[in-house]
Design an enzyme around this catalytic site. Structure first.
Site, PDB file in Angstrom:
ATOM      1  N   THR A  15       0.812  -1.220   0.000  1.00  0.00           N
ATOM      2  CA  THR A  15       0.000   0.000   0.000  1.00  0.00           C
ATOM      3  C   THR A  15       0.843   1.266   0.000  1.00  0.00           C
ATOM      4  OG1 THR A  15      -1.790  -1.084   1.153  1.00  0.00           O
ATOM      5  CG2 THR A  15      -1.692   1.286   1.387  1.00  0.00           C
ATOM      6  N   ASP A  59       1.730  -6.727  -4.533  1.00  0.00           N
ATOM      7  CA  ASP A  59       0.904  -6.713  -3.330  1.00  0.00           C
ATOM      8  C   ASP A  59       1.460  -7.856  -2.479  1.00  0.00           C
ATOM      9  OD1 ASP A  59      -2.312  -5.973  -2.462  1.00  0.00           O
ATOM     10  OD2 ASP A  59      -1.362  -7.732  -1.572  1.00  0.00           O
ATOM     11  N   SER A  60       1.567  -7.648  -1.184  1.00  0.00           N
ATOM     12  CA  SER A  60       2.275  -8.655  -0.382  1.00  0.00           C
ATOM     13  C   SER A  60       1.498  -9.972  -0.279  1.00  0.00           C
ATOM     14  CB  SER A  60       2.638  -8.121   0.991  1.00  0.00           C
ATOM     15  OG  SER A  60       1.531  -8.144   1.841  1.00  0.00           O
ATOM     16  N   SER A  61       0.276 -10.015  -0.770  1.00  0.00           N
ATOM     17  CA  SER A  61      -0.452 -11.298  -0.823  1.00  0.00           C
ATOM     18  C   SER A  61       0.230 -12.248  -1.799  1.00  0.00           C
ATOM     19  CB  SER A  61      -1.898 -11.088  -1.278  1.00  0.00           C
ATOM     20  OG  SER A  61      -2.488 -10.110  -0.485  1.00  0.00           O
ATOM     21  N   ASP A  92       0.152  -6.855   4.794  1.00  0.00           N
ATOM     22  CA  ASP A  92      -0.636  -8.092   4.941  1.00  0.00           C
ATOM     23  C   ASP A  92       0.225  -9.302   5.312  1.00  0.00           C
ATOM     24  OD1 ASP A  92      -2.926  -6.737   4.416  1.00  0.00           O
ATOM     25  OD2 ASP A  92      -3.163  -7.447   2.362  1.00  0.00           O
ATOM     26  N   THR A 167       2.587  -9.992  14.702  1.00  0.00           N
ATOM     27  CA  THR A 167       1.398 -10.506  14.005  1.00  0.00           C
ATOM     28  C   THR A 167       0.594  -9.296  13.553  1.00  0.00           C
ATOM     29  OG1 THR A 167       1.270 -12.403  15.460  1.00  0.00           O
ATOM     30  CG2 THR A 167      -0.754 -11.809  14.364  1.00  0.00           C
ATOM     31  N   THR A 277      -0.024 -22.185  19.514  1.00  0.00           N
ATOM     32  CA  THR A 277      -1.366 -21.823  19.969  1.00  0.00           C
ATOM     33  C   THR A 277      -2.061 -20.861  19.008  1.00  0.00           C
ATOM     34  OG1 THR A 277      -2.669 -20.796  21.729  1.00  0.00           O
ATOM     35  CG2 THR A 277      -0.414 -20.026  21.506  1.00  0.00           C
ATOM     36  N   GLN A 278      -3.382 -20.987  18.939  1.00  0.00           N
ATOM     37  CA  GLN A 278      -4.182 -20.047  18.150  1.00  0.00           C
ATOM     38  C   GLN A 278      -4.279 -18.689  18.836  1.00  0.00           C
ATOM     39  OE1 GLN A 278      -8.081 -21.734  17.383  1.00  0.00           O
ATOM     40  NE2 GLN A 278      -7.216 -23.604  16.551  1.00  0.00           N
ATOM     41  N   CYS A 279      -3.982 -18.629  20.141  1.00  0.00           N
ATOM     42  CA  CYS A 279      -4.051 -17.363  20.870  1.00  0.00           C
ATOM     43  C   CYS A 279      -2.941 -16.428  20.387  1.00  0.00           C
ATOM     44  CB  CYS A 279      -3.860 -17.597  22.372  1.00  0.00           C
ATOM     45  SG  CYS A 279      -5.139 -18.608  23.110  1.00  0.00           S
TER      46      CYS A 279
END
Ligand code: ASP
Length: 343
Positions: A15, A59-61, A92, A167, A277-279
């Site tokens: 961006t 684009d970083s995707s 991203d 993250t 972990t998902q946390c």
């Protein structure tokens, strides 16, 4: 008089360098030269800035291992010419890319700062200028002829983080990133406040750039009701070498027999399975609950407080090194670039 530092700005896309295509109403990447035109303030910084741009910014995707290697090679080839590097990528996948680069650059002794923005540089309310200018200031901050920061970092919205601890949390807020398990390395206010005790020590040995990355990996994110078919089909992916098992809370998973058996068979056939972990904050503690005891018993690797982004990068990197199983487990659980807390 202070020495003027040489900084290399590497533009990959994102961006920060985008304009609106008024025909389609979508944002698209534009010529990097316009970035410098848009920030005349850069000329007032007390350092010399050169730039390098991807021929076709992305684009970083669309980020992948080909581009990881390209970024690492630009740094490798110009390592001795520059005092610091600022890498502009889309936000991203910035945590994945910067984590990957942290593993690829072994014995790093200079700052490599990733940044980008939520709004394009040409927008009035853009966050790009502050992010870019402060990143350059940090990359050129030296004391007694030594860089203050000598690791791969990510700077966004007044905070510098260790890259492999970050993250992306928000697609809306300027404060897009978090580092839940490690405090910011630098906070930017009226002054730049360096939390020096948190920084990695500069390495004496020569830089080694690790370019062999293995992509035969998968992320298996658990959810209540996950079916045997789905788990089975992921674990029977041809050539699969590593799996990030995204578990609940402190590393917990369902205890049903079919699930444990599928994991155990995969491990026995040589697949490395890592518990993450998902946390967004906190750590896996294998064996803390009954629901993780069996994972430990069958040989799932303890990812402790590593982020998923960092675990993806570390898996690709360590699989490329070609280690025996025991060594792999040892190095995965050991801090190599500050990505995991000591027990
Ligand atoms: N889609 C953009 C990218 O990651 C978003 C950004 O730059 O913030 O390339």
């Amino acid at each position: 008089m202070a020495i003027q530092r040489n900084i290399l700005l590497i533009y990959t896309g994102g961006t920060i360098g985008m304009v609106k295509d008024y025909e389609t109403n979508a944002l698209r990447a534009f010529d990097f030269r316009q970035i410098l035109e848009n920030i005349p303030e850069l000329k007032h910084l007390d350092c010399h800035i050169d730039s390098y741009s991807f021929e076709s910014p992305i684009d970083s995707s669309n980020m992948n291992t080909f581009y990881f290697v390209q970024i690492a090679e630009v740094i490798e080839k110009r390592y001795n010419e520059y005092d610091g590097f600022v890498v502009l990528t889309g936000s991203d996948t910035m945590s994945y890319t910067s984590s990957m680069i942290s593993f690829m650059l072994e014995n790093l002794s200079k700052p490599v700062i990733f940044t980008g923005s939520q709004l394009p540089i040409g927008y009035l309310r853009t966050d790009a200028k502050e992010n870019l200018i402060t990143s350059i200031e940090i990359a050129s901050a030296y004391e007694d002829d030594e860089p203050i920061v000598s690791e791969v970092c990510l700077y966004f919205e007044y905070k510098l983080y260790r890259a492999n601890r970050t993250t992306k949390l928000s697609a809306e807020q300027f404060e897009a990133f978090a580092s839940m398990n490690y405090p910011p390395l630098v906070e930017s206010g009226v002054h730049l406040h360096f939390n020096k005790s948190l920084l990695l020590k500069s390495k004496e040995s020569d830089l080694i750039v690790r370019k062999k990355l293995v992509t035969d990996i998968a992320i298996l994110k658990l959810f209540p009701g996950i079916s045997k078919n789905v788990v089975e089909s992921i674990l029977s992916t041809p050539d699969l070498k590593g799996v990030i098992l995204e578990t609940y809370g402190a590393g917990n998973a369902l205890t049903e027999e079919w699930f444990i058996n599928l994991l155990s068979e995969a491990i026995q056939s040589g697949v490395h399975i890592v518990n993450i972990t998902q946390c967004v904050g906190g750590s896996v503690i294998m064996g803390h609950y009954e629901t993780s005891t069996r994972l430990k018993y069958i040989g799932v690797i303890d990812g402790r407080d590593m982020t998923t982004e960092s675990a993806v990068a570390k898996l690709m990197y360590l699989l490329g090194v070609g280690l025996e199983k025991e060594e792999f487990v040892y190095y995965f659980q050991k801090s190599l670039r500050g990505e995991i807390s000591n027990q």
